[in-house]
Design a protein around this motif. Structure first.
Motif, PDB file in Angstrom:
ATOM      1  N   UNK A  29       0.837  -1.192   0.000  1.00 46.22           N
ATOM      2  CA  UNK A  29       0.000   0.000   0.000  1.00 46.22           C
ATOM      3  C   UNK A  29       0.877   1.250   0.000  1.00 46.22           C
ATOM      4  N   UNK A  30       0.358   2.340  -0.491  1.00 47.28           N
ATOM      5  CA  UNK A  30       1.093   3.595  -0.501  1.00 47.28           C
ATOM      6  C   UNK A  30       1.373   4.018   0.944  1.00 47.28           C
ATOM      7  N   UNK A  31       2.640   4.286   1.244  1.00 50.39           N
ATOM      8  CA  UNK A  31       3.026   4.703   2.587  1.00 50.39           C
ATOM      9  C   UNK A  31       3.230   3.565   3.552  1.00 50.39           C
ATOM     10  N   UNK A  32       3.218   2.321   3.069  1.00 48.38           N
ATOM     11  CA  UNK A  32       3.350   1.156   3.945  1.00 48.38           C
ATOM     12  C   UNK A  32       4.450   0.258   3.398  1.00 48.38           C
ATOM     13  N   UNK A  33       5.224  -0.336   4.266  1.00 46.19           N
ATOM     14  CA  UNK A  33       6.292  -1.237   3.841  1.00 46.19           C
ATOM     15  C   UNK A  33       5.910  -2.700   3.930  1.00 46.19           C
ATOM     16  N   UNK A  34       4.691  -2.999   4.360  1.00 48.62           N
ATOM     17  CA  UNK A  34       4.255  -4.385   4.509  1.00 48.62           C
ATOM     18  C   UNK A  34       3.886  -4.961   3.136  1.00 48.62           C
ATOM     19  N   UNK A  35       4.481  -6.093   2.813  1.00 52.57           N
ATOM     20  CA  UNK A  35       4.187  -6.751   1.540  1.00 52.57           C
ATOM     21  C   UNK A  35       2.896  -7.557   1.663  1.00 52.57           C
ATOM     22  N   UNK A  36       2.020  -7.386   0.709  1.00 55.09           N
ATOM     23  CA  UNK A  36       0.741  -8.082   0.708  1.00 55.09           C
ATOM     24  C   UNK A  36       0.636  -8.978  -0.530  1.00 55.09           C
ATOM     25  N   UNK A  37      -0.157 -10.018  -0.408  1.00 55.42           N
ATOM     26  CA  UNK A  37      -0.382 -10.967  -1.499  1.00 55.42           C
ATOM     27  C   UNK A  37      -1.708 -10.650  -2.201  1.00 55.42           C
ATOM     28  N   UNK A  38      -1.765 -10.950  -3.482  1.00 54.09           N
ATOM     29  CA  UNK A  38      -3.012 -10.818  -4.228  1.00 54.09           C
ATOM     30  C   UNK A  38      -3.179 -12.014  -5.159  1.00 54.09           C
ATOM     31  N   UNK A  39      -4.390 -12.470  -5.322  1.00 51.60           N
ATOM     32  CA  UNK A  39      -4.663 -13.557  -6.274  1.00 51.60           C
ATOM     33  C   UNK A  39      -5.669 -13.113  -7.333  1.00 51.60           C
TER      34      UNK A  39
END
Length: 464
Positions: free
Chosen positions: A268-278
């Motif tokens: 997300x913009x402004x966030x360093x957490x990596x997220x998954x998408x399918x």
């Protein structure tokens, strides 16, 4: 005769049709399914035949063919038979088949064997088993789409082959050709049909806002970000993300989009957490992405990542045989909103067929909205259509060399000196004949030609 006996009689008829690979179906006067053969289970899975009893036929075969005011429904109500119409059959389990449909009113039964509530008979067969479908000029219908041309028929078959695929798809075509409608159709006939369909138009948003829309943002990421907000990739989980006008995505966002396609991860913009998408990606554009790649305006690696399965929608002027069925469907839909059963005069239909439709189906729909508004009767006349459709602005020809011969004028389709073999000649001729109940004398008078000229055109067009 008892209802049980009538059911047994229909079962016997269904068994006979089933032995040659046909599905037999009887509809009542409200176009709801009254009887259906168990052969339907072979197309849509076990229990399908029982589930559709009492359901409106448009739920099974789509509103394009069977909604109030649709062409096929009006023909049956008028006592007419139709053969070779095609539609995508869509069941609850997700199974999809392209069918050839024959429909006719049931004749009166002097023996009292038939169910008196059964008014119409439908016979369905897989389109691949019907050799007539290959060159058929009858309309083909699907969710939000209707066509007659072979080019769009191939697109429908392509959608059918994609029903078990989750590959990325790139839909190209001019503005107004129905790219989003096609994307929704692909989603509705895919393993993700029960998931969300999320659309975003890249051309409608500036770069910074588009990044937030796609990937989301966290609180404080920029001025006005007062709370965390999920992006479209997150909202499209287990579903489809439709990227419209993907050719307008800025270069710096193309890098992030490529990463999502390759690694299925984003932040997300402004966030360093990596997220998954399918989310499955279906992209669309009216730009020539190959030229954009050559000009350095679009990343080549992203282009090939999106173009795993390309689909090109031809413009309406390149498939003029689709204009009449699309216009009839749209006019019926427009008329249904106001409770009117509108139809075209032969002259209005000729005007529609002659226009180039630079805005494609969207322009056609707007023209019919205009026509239905100004039309005072039940028949749409040329004067009810927008001026640019009936009398397009004349084009100023480029000055020709002095020695160049004068160009030969193009013959008008319905003049007595017109040539035969124009692309839409057969369609217009058939429409004029049907409008005059195939009376050659009246048709010839209406078209301003002699009976012998009309007969020659009928023979050339295969309408004898």
């Amino acid at each position: 005769m008892t209802e049980l006996a009538r059911d047994a009689a229909f079962a016997a008829v269904s068994t006979a049709f089933g032995s040659i690979g046909r599905v037999c179906m009887a509809l009542d006067g409200r176009f709801c399914v009254r009887h259906v053969s168990s052969q339907l289970d072979l197309l849509l899975g076990p229990g399908a035949a029982k589930r559709v009893i009492g359901e409106p036929i448009e739920k099974l075969l789509g509103p394009e063919l069977f909604a109030d005011g649709s062409a096929l429904r009006l023909a049956l109500a008028a006592g007419e038979k139709r053969e070779g119409w095609r539609a995508l059959l869509h069941g609850e389990s997700g199974a999809t088949r392209l069918l050839s449909i024959t429909a006719a009113p049931l004749q009166s039964d002097p023996y009292g064997v038939c169910d008196p509530s059964a008014v119409y008979l439908l016979v369905l067969r897989p389109a691949e088993d019907d050799p007539a479908c290959a060159g058929s000029r009858e309309p083909l219908a699907g969710p939000g789409l209707i066509c007659r041309s072979q080019a769009m028929g191939r697109v429908f078959r392509l959608v059918e082959t994609l029903q078990h695929s989750e590959s990325s798809i790139l839909i190209t075509g001019e503005s107004g050709t129905g790219k989003e409608v096609m994307a929704r159709t692909i989603h509705a006939h895919s393993p993700r049909q029960h998931g969300p369909f999320v659309a975003v138009n890249a051309a409608a948003l500036p770069g910074d806002l588009l990044e937030s829309e796609l990937f989301g943002h966290v609180r404080g990421a920029f001025t006005g970000a007062v709370r965390d907000r999920p992006g479209r990739f997150e909202l499209a989980t287990d579903g489809t993300l439709f990227l419209d006008e993907v050719g307008d995505v800025p270069l710096h966002l193309q890098v992030k989009l490529l990463r999502v396609l390759q690694e299925r991860t984003y932040e997300r913009v402004g966030d360093g957490t990596t997220r998954q998408t399918n989310a499955r990606i279906i992209a669309a554009t009216n730009r020539d992405l190959r030229r954009a790649v050559a000009a350095g305006a679009f990343r080549e690696d992203l282009y090939y990542r999106l173009k795993v399965f390309p689909i090109e929608l031809p413009p309406l002027r390149a498939r003029r045989e689709d204009i009449e069925p699309i216009a009839s469907y749209l006019l019926a839909r427009v008329g249904a909103r106001t409770g009117r059963a509108l139809r075209f005069s032969p002259e209005a239909l000729r005007a529609l067929m002659s226009h180039d439709w630079p805005g494609n189906v969207r322009e056609l729909e707007n023209a019919l909205e205009f026509g239905a508004t100004v039309c005072r009767g039940q028949t749409l006349q040329p004067e009810d259509l927008p001026p640019e459709v009936v009398s397009p602005a004349p084009r100023v020809p480029a000055p020709a060399p002095a020695a160049a011969p004068a160009p030969t004028p193009t013959p008008v389709p319905w003049r007595s000196d017109a040539g035969v073999g124009l692309p839409d000649d057969r369609i217009l001729l058939q429409h004029a004949l049907e409008a005059h109940r195939w009376n050659r004398l009246e048709t010839a008078r209406a078209l301003g030609v002699s009976r012998s000229t009309l007969w020659r055109r009928m023979r050339t067009a295969g309408l004898e």
